[in-house]
Design a protein around this motif. Structure first.
Motif, PDB file in Angstrom:
ATOM      1  N   LEU B 169       0.824  -1.203   0.000  1.00 12.79           N
ATOM      2  CA  LEU B 169       0.000   0.000   0.000  1.00 12.79           C
ATOM      3  C   LEU B 169       0.865   1.262   0.000  1.00 12.79           C
ATOM      4  O   LEU B 169       0.367   2.352  -0.212  1.00 12.79           O
ATOM      5  N   LEU B 170       2.155   1.084   0.280  1.00 13.97           N
ATOM      6  CA  LEU B 170       3.070   2.220   0.258  1.00 13.97           C
ATOM      7  C   LEU B 170       4.263   1.857  -0.611  1.00 13.97           C
ATOM      8  O   LEU B 170       5.160   1.135  -0.166  1.00 13.97           O
ATOM      9  N   PRO B 171       4.310   2.340  -1.848  1.00 11.30           N
ATOM     10  CA  PRO B 171       5.426   1.975  -2.725  1.00 11.30           C
ATOM     11  C   PRO B 171       6.743   2.580  -2.243  1.00 11.30           C
ATOM     12  O   PRO B 171       7.796   1.983  -2.395  1.00 11.30           O
ATOM     13  N   THR B 172       6.679   3.762  -1.658  1.00 15.41           N
ATOM     14  CA  THR B 172       7.911   4.406  -1.186  1.00 15.41           C
ATOM     15  C   THR B 172       7.773   4.741   0.289  1.00 15.41           C
ATOM     16  O   THR B 172       6.827   4.294   0.930  1.00 15.41           O
ATOM     17  N   ASP B 173       8.660   5.540   0.804  1.00 12.98           N
ATOM     18  CA  ASP B 173       8.573   5.966   2.196  1.00 12.98           C
ATOM     19  C   ASP B 173       7.524   7.047   2.391  1.00 12.98           C
ATOM     20  O   ASP B 173       7.118   7.327   3.517  1.00 12.98           O
ATOM     21  N   GLN B 174       7.115   7.658   1.293  1.00 15.31           N
ATOM     22  CA  GLN B 174       6.192   8.786   1.417  1.00 15.31           C
ATOM     23  C   GLN B 174       4.777   8.278   1.695  1.00 15.31           C
ATOM     24  O   GLN B 174       4.265   7.395   0.990  1.00 15.31           O
ATOM     25  N   VAL B 175       4.135   8.824   2.727  1.00 11.95           N
ATOM     26  CA  VAL B 175       2.798   8.369   3.092  1.00 11.95           C
ATOM     27  C   VAL B 175       1.743   9.103   2.259  1.00 11.95           C
ATOM     28  O   VAL B 175       0.795   8.506   1.742  1.00 11.95           O
ATOM     29  N   ILE B 176       1.921  10.405   2.139  1.00 14.13           N
ATOM     30  CA  ILE B 176       0.968  11.169   1.347  1.00 14.13           C
ATOM     31  C   ILE B 176       1.154  10.816  -0.136  1.00 14.13           C
ATOM     32  O   ILE B 176       2.226  10.386  -0.537  1.00 14.13           O
ATOM     33  N   PHE B 177       0.102  10.972  -0.935  1.00 12.02           N
ATOM     34  CA  PHE B 177       0.102  10.654  -2.370  1.00 12.02           C
ATOM     35  C   PHE B 177       0.449   9.187  -2.617  1.00 12.02           C
ATOM     36  O   PHE B 177       1.284   8.856  -3.440  1.00 12.02           O
ATOM     37  N   SER B 178      -0.174   8.315  -1.843  1.00  7.14           N
ATOM     38  CA  SER B 178       0.061   6.876  -1.991  1.00  7.14           C
ATOM     39  C   SER B 178      -1.293   6.160  -1.976  1.00  7.14           C
ATOM     40  O   SER B 178      -2.300   6.756  -1.593  1.00  7.14           O
ATOM     41  N   PRO B 179      -1.317   4.881  -2.360  1.00  6.17           N
ATOM     42  CA  PRO B 179      -2.571   4.128  -2.247  1.00  6.17           C
ATOM     43  C   PRO B 179      -3.115   4.168  -0.814  1.00  6.17           C
ATOM     44  O   PRO B 179      -4.329   4.295  -0.615  1.00  6.17           O
ATOM     45  N   PHE B 180      -2.205   4.083   0.148  1.00  4.90           N
ATOM     46  CA  PHE B 180      -2.657   4.102   1.534  1.00  4.90           C
ATOM     47  C   PHE B 180      -3.396   5.404   1.854  1.00  4.90           C
ATOM     48  O   PHE B 180      -4.449   5.396   2.486  1.00  4.90           O
ATOM     49  N   ALA B 181      -2.849   6.524   1.394  1.00  3.56           N
ATOM     50  CA  ALA B 181      -3.490   7.803   1.669  1.00  3.56           C
ATOM     51  C   ALA B 181      -4.877   7.865   1.022  1.00  3.56           C
ATOM     52  O   ALA B 181      -5.840   8.351   1.620  1.00  3.56           O
ATOM     53  N   VAL B 182      -4.991   7.352  -0.201  1.00  3.41           N
ATOM     54  CA  VAL B 182      -6.287   7.374  -0.901  1.00  3.41           C
ATOM     55  C   VAL B 182      -7.311   6.555  -0.119  1.00  3.41           C
ATOM     56  O   VAL B 182      -8.437   6.996   0.125  1.00  3.41           O
ATOM     57  N   ILE B 183      -6.889   5.356   0.311  1.00  5.85           N
ATOM     58  CA  ILE B 183      -7.827   4.488   1.037  1.00  5.85           C
ATOM     59  C   ILE B 183      -8.182   5.108   2.388  1.00  5.85           C
ATOM     60  O   ILE B 183      -9.331   5.057   2.829  1.00  5.85           O
ATOM     61  N   THR B 184      -7.195   5.713   3.034  1.00  5.16           N
ATOM     62  CA  THR B 184      -7.486   6.401   4.301  1.00  5.16           C
ATOM     63  C   THR B 184      -8.548   7.475   4.085  1.00  5.16           C
ATOM     64  O   THR B 184      -9.507   7.582   4.853  1.00  5.16           O
ATOM     65  N   GLY B 185      -8.390   8.249   3.022  1.00  5.20           N
ATOM     66  CA  GLY B 185      -9.356   9.306   2.730  1.00  5.20           C
ATOM     67  C   GLY B 185     -10.734   8.744   2.426  1.00  5.20           C
ATOM     68  O   GLY B 185     -11.748   9.249   2.923  1.00  5.20           O
ATOM     69  N   LEU B 186     -10.773   7.684   1.624  1.00  5.54           N
ATOM     70  CA  LEU B 186     -12.069   7.078   1.273  1.00  5.54           C
ATOM     71  C   LEU B 186     -12.766   6.567   2.525  1.00  5.54           C
ATOM     72  O   LEU B 186     -13.954   6.821   2.753  1.00  5.54           O
ATOM     73  N   THR B 187     -12.015   5.849   3.356  1.00 10.40           N
ATOM     74  CA  THR B 187     -12.590   5.294   4.586  1.00 10.40           C
ATOM     75  C   THR B 187     -13.132   6.425   5.452  1.00 10.40           C
ATOM     76  O   THR B 187     -14.261   6.367   5.939  1.00 10.40           O
ATOM     77  N   TYR B 188     -12.295   7.444   5.596  1.00  6.45           N
ATOM     78  CA  TYR B 188     -12.684   8.575   6.435  1.00  6.45           C
ATOM     79  C   TYR B 188     -13.950   9.252   5.909  1.00  6.45           C
ATOM     80  O   TYR B 188     -14.892   9.499   6.658  1.00  6.45           O
ATOM     81  N   ASN B 189     -13.963   9.527   4.611  1.00  5.79           N
ATOM     82  CA  ASN B 189     -15.073  10.301   4.057  1.00  5.79           C
ATOM     83  C   ASN B 189     -16.412   9.592   4.166  1.00  5.79           C
ATOM     84  O   ASN B 189     -17.446  10.225   4.291  1.00  5.79           O
ATOM     85  N   PHE B 190     -16.396   8.264   4.084  1.00  5.94           N
ATOM     86  CA  PHE B 190     -17.684   7.568   4.081  1.00  5.94           C
ATOM     87  C   PHE B 190     -17.986   6.899   5.419  1.00  5.94           C
ATOM     88  O   PHE B 190     -18.979   6.202   5.551  1.00  5.94           O
ATOM     89  N   LEU B 191     -17.144   7.147   6.424  1.00  5.28           N
ATOM     90  CA  LEU B 191     -17.358   6.534   7.741  1.00  5.28           C
ATOM     91  C   LEU B 191     -18.722   6.886   8.361  1.00  5.28           C
ATOM     92  O   LEU B 191     -19.404   5.996   8.880  1.00  5.28           O
ATOM     93  N   PRO B 192     -19.164   8.144   8.313  1.00  4.98           N
ATOM     94  CA  PRO B 192     -20.485   8.424   8.886  1.00  4.98           C
ATOM     95  C   PRO B 192     -21.605   7.663   8.177  1.00  4.98           C
ATOM     96  O   PRO B 192     -22.572   7.244   8.814  1.00  4.98           O
ATOM     97  N   PHE B 193     -21.455   7.434   6.847  1.00  9.80           N
ATOM     98  CA  PHE B 193     -22.486   6.687   6.121  1.00  9.80           C
ATOM     99  C   PHE B 193     -22.542   5.239   6.591  1.00  9.80           C
ATOM    100  O   PHE B 193     -23.551   4.564   6.426  1.00  9.80           O
TER     101      PHE B 193
END
Ligand code: ATP
Ligand code: MG
Lengths: 293, 310, 396
Positions: B169-193
């Motif tokens: 989920l993290l191709p490099t050391d960078q956390v932002i702009f990674s698959p992990f960051a996208v999934i974190t955002g998706l999870t976060y955004n739809f958590l109340p739903f």
């Protein structure tokens, strides 16, 4: 590590279950404590996850960034709070979003409430297709709804702008209103309407004096939901807007590439505060009302 | 028999509707109530989808106009060209849905059963983030996940970074702009739903049932598995649908928190429509996305045994 | 928004005059049946309830009492049959045009209105004058004056029930339907409300149709009782008539308790039937039996049986020898005995403690005797225990 591993479970067992039975129910043992409060700990972490971005939004509304982007904390400033409308186009986009939001809320709430009443208080043919038509927009991703509406408007030559945004917003809010009001209607005891009929109220009187006041909280909740969906929508709006009709989310989106003014954090914080305040006041009023009697 | 038929209708004229048992009033009333809303949905939802399908089968270009040529080839081309983005969208949406379920269930459970008099306050806290614009909050994740930030520091300490790298989920050391960051955002955004339907179904659960369960099964986990979980299934179904569907079509998170190799299908459709102006390809992608989701949802709802959808 | 003014198919009301106070007279149900799908909740009942009478519907749970009331109120439409008040057919009349009010089994109070507004609702709809005076009177009567500004959610169950009652009686309807209105009240309040109800009923001359599980309540208050079972009226009549001369085993067991003994009629003698009870010849009045030949069930109430330990007193008595006491329990005013008869059946006896209490111990041999006028005869082609279990439920 591998060698010591077999000994570990035994240690754990012996510390977790000491010889004499524990006297206190609330054990000091951290493992037991964690096990007892596991749900609460998870819930706390979930709240951190949910509210962390809001905290960042509030904090960075007081930032005085050095560049065009508001990503690094530089120094404290209330400049953005005192000059909310400074970035060009921000306040006009906010006004447009409010206008669309209010009109879409009214439209979707009226149409959706009528549908909810029909579905929960009447018998009619074609209930299954009706259910399906209400469900489908909720099961369709926003890109699809946005792009299909765009295809329609382009094909029949309707110019994009305020009205196309409004049409789109009423459309995607409608199903949510129907579902919310219907849920409230379902929890309404049908015997209340029968009691009204028994007490000489005709259908119209029973509706306005009994049914409507009792469903009103559900309608209000639906309206609030419709407003927040409309106010916050970006994807569908982006397909059906024109360069001269920029809503607030579109403004934020654009600023993410051009540079994020601190003022958008101010707007975000204000919206959060207004919502909390509104909820707080309504809770306080209902608390007072229940105390007074 | 006929004598009874006479009695049955008695003195009223024919076809008098039965005095209501709450359900029947005027025969036409429901249609009048339904008509405006249904018409709105038909004209601005169904008709556009028909236009979309038709557009996907046309050939031409934006300058010379389009012509319906039943060109199904567009679908084949579009799907092969953007296969990766399709697969990625569904995988990200699936991971985000599962993650949201795992986070939301304890949250909803704690609010429903453990919150006591703070119940309403906690509910407000779940809904409150909604009111700060979705985009502004997603931008806040850029701040939170930036490379020298506190959160990333904590993640490094706890070896979460290396775990995520191992999980691809993290191709490099960078956390932002990674698959992990996208999934974190998706999870976060739809958590109340996810949380609200779960809460609604848990809250309706009679606590006496749980006591009875404790009585009969003794072990709390067993009574959770045998009573709480099955009875909260409607909430699980509603929550997963409300999370998965918008997540699969979303592109805000992948745009703001991802990079060029995390592109999701929504981004492609948006680009084809609004920048490339290749309407047939964009329409074909849209139709494919909608059809896939409708089929997935239908299978899911059918397997979960939920009858009334709305 | 008048939803129904839009409706072109709605025929004009047939009887425009069917409004409120004008209709009065006996309430008559003619061959009324109500089916839910294929299930008959009410099965072909005929009822005439005289104007001004206090009528009680008694029966086990689910027998169709509420459904019957709802049809009278107009909230349910009979599948077959007609309902009329006096000479006016109200079968198709809208609920709000019937001179009928209901005290609902589940109260159905309007949760968003306070007690006063709930009670005033009906008067307001009919644009009555003196709303305040009438409401205050009724609130006084039901002891709700102090609570008049509370919402239903802030009331106890019994208080809610009194509001439901007040809300109906304030309208002085021609027919008042009460669906277990006193169910949730404690015993003292219940007795008090029973007296009040009866007083209001006689004072105003309203027709009361009262559904209850409580047989004692039904017997003390009602002029006429109808016992319902599985959608049918088993028997209808004055309380004394129902108790003393039940015509089915269900009624015999449901109202009080009865001993049922298998007998065979052997001959008739004047106004009497002679029957063989497991080898003993017993007599009973022909008029009190539903069968006159062949097998019958001889019924006798426990308090009508005498336990005799020495010689049988002279007189017109049926006597059966050879009983043995298997159980005795002293309850103060009386002693209950179970007596095993030579044919194995156990009969119940209530012995009034008129003299100094002397409880017979189990094992004591006894003779049972009763006056032939007290026995009743029922067809043997029915379950002797019908309605038995429901007795416990009704008493609880
Ligand atoms: N709307 C309905 N649909 C189907 N069946 C119904 C309906 N209403 C009542 N019934 C059935 O009709 C029967 C009679 O119901 P009713 O409510 O009249 O009973 P009741 O005598 O009032 O019982 P209780 O003393 O428990 O109140 C019951 O078996 C009930 O299940
Ligand atoms: Mg009932």
């Amino acid at each position: 590590m591998a060698l010591t591993a077999p000994a570990d479970p035994a240690d754990l067992v012996s510390t977790a279950q000491p010889g004499p039975p524990p006297v206190h129910r609330r054990s000091r043992n951290p493992i037991t404590w964690v096990r007892e409060h596991i749900v609460g700990i998870f819930a706390f972490l979930a709240f951190v996850y949910l509210l962390l971005p809001n905290a960042v939004v509030v904090l960075f509304s007081f930032n005085n960034p050095t560049g065009r982007f508001n990503y690094q904390w530089a120094s404290f400033s209330t400049h953005a709070w005192t000059n909310v409308c400074e970035p060009a186009g921000l306040c006009s986009s906010l006004v447009l979003s409010l206008q669309v939001g209010v009109l879409a809320t009214v439209g979707a709430t009226v149409l959706g409430t009528m549908m909810a009443f029909a579905m929960s208080r009447h018998r009619f043919r074609g209930r299954a297709p009706t259910n399906l038509l209400i469900f489908l927009p909720m099961a369709t991703p926003e890109v699809v709804m946005g792009s299909s509406l765009l295809t329609l408007f382009v094909n029949i030559g309707i110019p994009l702008g305020f009205w196309t945004i409004l049409i789109a917003h009423i459309m995607f809010c409608l199903s949510f209103v129907v579902v919310t009001v219907k849920a409230r209607m379902a929890s309404l005891d049908p015997r209340l309407e029968q009691a009204a009929a028994d007490l000489y109220a005709n259908e119209t009187q029973a509706f306005w004096r009994i049914t409507f006041p009792l469903v009103a909280p559900g309608i209000a909740a639906a309206a609030l939901l419709a407003f927040s969906l409309s106010f916050d929508d970006f994807i569908i709006t982006n397909f059906n807007a024109s360069p001269s009709s920029i809503t607030f989310p579109m403004y934020v989106w654009g600023s993410a590439t051009r540079g994020t003014p601190v003022q958008i954090n101010v707007v975000g914080t204000l919206m959060f505060l207004i919502a909390i305040l509104a909820v707080g006041i309504s809770q306080f009023v209902s608390w007072r009302r229940s105390r007074r009697a | 028999m006929t004598a009874f038929a006479g009695l049955e209708r008695g003195s009223q004229g024919p076809a008098q509707p039965p005095p209501d048992s709450g359900k029947t009033r005027g025969r036409w009333t429901p249609y009048f109530l339904l008509l405006p809303g249904m018409a709105w949905l038909a004209v601005f939802f169904i008709v556009p989808v028909v236009f979309l399908v038709s557009m996907s089968l046309q050939t031409g270009n934006i300058v010379d106009g389009y012509e319906l040529t039943w060109n199904f080839g567009t679908y084949g081309d579009a799907i092969t060209q953007y296969w990766d983005q399709f697969v990625r969208s569904f995988i990200y949406a699936l991971i985000a849905t599962v993650a949201a379920l795992l986070i939301a269930y304890p949250l909803a459970y704690a609010i429903a059963f453990k919150a006591g008099r703070f119940k309403n306050l906690l509910l407000v806290m779940v809904i409150a983030p909604f009111f700060t614009s979705f985009l502004i909050r997603t931008l806040a994740w850029q701040v939170i996940l930036q490379s020298d930030g506190i959160v990333v520091g904590i993640m490094e300490k706890l070896h979460i970074i290396s775990l995520l790298q191992w999980l691809q989920l993290l191709p490099t050391d960078q956390v932002i702009f990674s698959p992990f960051a996208v999934i974190t955002g998706l999870t976060y955004n739809f958590l109340p739903f996810m949380t609200l339907p779960l809460y609604a179904s848990l809250e309706r659960l009679d606590p006496r049932l749980l006591e009875a369960g404790g009585d009969l099964y003794a072990r709390p986990f067993t009574s959770f598995r045998k009573i709480t979980l099955p009875l909260s299934m409607p909430g699980v179904v509603a929550g997963t649908l409300l999370t998965f569907i918008p997540a699969a079509g979303d592109y805000i998170n992948s745009h703001l928190l991802g990079n060029t190799s995390t592109t999701m299908i929504g981004q492609v459709i948006d680009g084809q429509f609004l920048r490339v102006l290749d309407y047939p390809t964009a329409s074909a992608l849209s139709v494919t996305l909608m059809a896939t989701i409708v089929i997935l949802v239908a299978v899911y709802v059918w397997r979960a045994g939920t009858e009334e959808l709305v | 928004m008048s939803l129904d003014s839009l409706d072109p198919t709605q025929p004009a009301p047939v009887q425009e005059s069917t409004n409120g106070d004008e209709v009065s007279g006996d309430l008559v149900l003619t061959r009324v049946t109500k089916e839910f799908g294929t299930f008959k909740a009410v099965d072909d009942i005929d009822l005439t309830i005289p104007q001004g009478s206090f009528f009680a519907l008694l029966g086990p749970s689910g027998c169709g009492k509420t459904t019957t009331l709802r049809m009278v109120a107009g909230l349910e439409h009979p599948t077959v049959g007609r309902i009329s008040i006096g000479s006016t057919d109200i079968t198709g009349t809208k609920p709000y045009k019937r001179p009928v009010n209901t005290v609902f089994q589940s109260y159905a109070l309007f949760p968003h209105m306070d007690v006063y507004e709930n009670v005033a609702f009906g008067l307001r709809r009919r644009r009555k004058k003196d709303v305040k005076k009438q409401v205050d009177e009724v609130l006084e009567l039901t002891e709700l004056t102090a609570l008049s500004r509370r919402k239903p959610a802030q009331l106890s169950g019994g208080q809610q029930q009194r509001v439901a009652l007040a809300r109906a009686i304030v309208n002085r309807p021609g027919v008042l339907l009460l669906d277990e209105p006193l169910g949730a009240l404690d015993l003292k309040l219940r007795r008090q409300m029973q007296v009040e109800l009866k007083r209001i009923q006689t004072e105003v001359g309203l027709t009361f149709v009262h559904v209850t599980h409580d047989q004692e309540e039904a017997m003390t208050m009602a002029d006429t009782i109808a016992v319902m079972n599985a959608g049918r009226i088993e028997q209808m009549g004055a309380p004394v008539e129902l108790y003393e001369a039940p015509r089915t085993t269900f009624v015999a067991n449901f109202l009080g308790q009865s001993n049922m003994v298998d007998c065979t009629i052997t001959s008739t003698a004047g106004d009497r039937l002679i029957a063989d009870m497991h080898g003993t010849s017993v007599a009973m009045l022909t008029a009190r039996s539903t069968v006159t030949s062949g097998k019958l069930l001889l019924g006798i109430r426990p308090e009508k049986l005498h336990v005799i330990t020495d010689e049988v007193p002279a007189g017109d008595l049926d006597v059966v020898k050879g009983g043995v006491i298997t159980d005795s329990s002293f309850i103060g005013v009386s002693t209950q005995y179970l007596v095993r008869m030579p044919w194995g059946q156990e009969l119940m006896v209530f012995h009034q403690n008129r003299d100094t209490a002397r409880v017979l111990a189990p094992g004591t041999p006894v003779t049972l005797a009763w006056s032939p006028e007290h026995a009743f005869g029922l067809s043997a082609e029915q379950d002797a225990h019908a309605g038995v279990e429901t007795v416990d439920e009704a008493a609880s």
